[in-house]
Design a protein around this motif. Structure first.
Motif, mmCIF file in Angstrom:
data_model
loop_
_atom_site.group_PDB
_atom_site.id
_atom_site.type_symbol
_atom_site.label_atom_id
_atom_site.label_comp_id
_atom_site.label_asym_id
_atom_site.label_seq_id
_atom_site.Cartn_x
_atom_site.Cartn_y
_atom_site.Cartn_z
ATOM 1 N N GLY A 142 0.791 -1.214 0.000
ATOM 2 C CA GLY A 142 0.000 0.000 0.000
ATOM 3 C C GLY A 142 0.830 1.274 0.000
ATOM 4 O O GLY A 142 2.051 1.257 0.190
ATOM 5 N N GLY A 200 -1.578 -5.069 -0.101
ATOM 6 C CA GLY A 200 -2.212 -3.849 0.361
ATOM 7 C C GLY A 200 -3.494 -4.034 1.144
ATOM 8 O O GLY A 200 -4.168 -3.066 1.469
ATOM 9 N N ASP A 203 -1.589 -2.752 6.191
ATOM 10 C CA ASP A 203 -0.463 -1.837 6.022
ATOM 11 C C ASP A 203 0.823 -2.367 6.635
ATOM 12 O O ASP A 203 1.922 -1.937 6.251
ATOM 13 C CB ASP A 203 -0.807 -0.484 6.654
ATOM 14 N N SER A 248 4.307 -1.332 4.622
ATOM 15 C CA SER A 248 4.325 -0.544 3.392
ATOM 16 C C SER A 248 5.374 0.564 3.535
ATOM 17 O O SER A 248 5.625 1.060 4.633
ATOM 18 C CB SER A 248 2.944 0.045 3.113
#
Length: 264
Positions: A142, A200, A203, A248
């Motif tokens: 993400g 995604g 996170d 992420s």
């Protein structure tokens, strides 16, 4: 070592053995390997059938499986690393959050990974420098940069005779996350924790353990999807790391700061 694409095909064939058995065979007897750590007869059967397949397909490669008593990951040469049912407690209780996790580690680096969640209809794969995919669709970690809007999954709490000590850090991290992120989740499958950061859905994931059969496949999938995979202090993850954190990219620094403050 064989071409990675060829080895990925071999891994897919092996994972298909596990998928077929998980969806058609009885779990059989359920027993405890240790305090609240379950194993089913089907875990053992899947491991043996996949191991035999891999030995025929890649003679000379090593093999490390959870249900052979675990053990250390060899530092040199290619080794297949398998969790036949990652999330056995979920599986034994009829929860669909479980997966076959098969990775190939070469000289200490995960280079091929396949994670198949039969009851969710999801199949993830990656090979080094080849990108990460769910089925045939490319996936990416993400782009959220706000901890307050982050979904973060936690690995299971500790069990066994030293659980109280091991869980002190887990409780501190749980509290820090609960006070700062949008939601905290506990999936119960390390492989799914990692691949869901990769595509995604979440996170980040934070696991205060690093068993190679839990992480070998998911680590290469997460990295190929662009996730940052480290230990708790932010050092690059290896199979000798004490923990596994995948996040992420935009959240890597703020999450590391939060985890550091919670554990020091």
């Amino acid at each position: 070592m064989n071409d990675l694409a060829e080895l990925l095909d071999i891994a897919w064939d092996a994972a298909e053995i596990g998928r077929r058995l998980m969806t058609t065979a009885s779990p059989g007897r359920v027993s405890e390997k240790s305090d609240r750590d379950l194993v089913t007869e089907l875990d053992v059967r899947i491991q043996h059938e996949i191991r035999d397949h891999l030995r025929r397909a890649t003679p000379g490669f090593g093999f490390l499986g959870e249900e052979d008593g675990g053990g250390a990951l060899a530092s040199a040469g290619p080794v297949w690393v398998l969790d036949p049912i990652d999330g056995t407690s979920n599986f034994a209780h009829g929860l669909p959050l479980c997966a076959i996790s098969l990775g190939l580690v070469d000289d200490g680096e995960a280079v091929v990974g396949v994670v198949v969640a039969p009851f969710l209809g999801l199949a993830y794969h990656a090979m080094k420098d080849g990108g990460a995919f769910v089925d045939d669709a490319p996936i990416h970690a993400g782009t959220n940069g706000d901890l307050g809007r982050a979904i973060v999954s936690l690995g299971d709490y500790d069990t066994g005779p030293d659980a109280a000590e091991g869980n002190r850090r887990r409780f501190a991290i749980t509290r820090a996350l609960a006070e700062n992120v949008e939601r905290v989740r506990m999936v119960g499958s390390a492989a799914l924790d990692l691949v869901w950061v990769a595509d995604g859905r979440t996170d980040a994931c934070v696991m205060l353990s690093n068993k190679p059969w839990d992480t070998a496949a998911g680590v290469v999938i997460a990295r190929e999807a662009g996730a940052v995979v480290t230990d708790l202090r932010g050092a690059p993850h290896t199979f000798s790391s004490g923990e596994t954190v995948a996040v992420s990219p935009k959240l890597a620094d703020p999450l590391r700061a939060l985890l550091t403050s919670a554990t020091t």
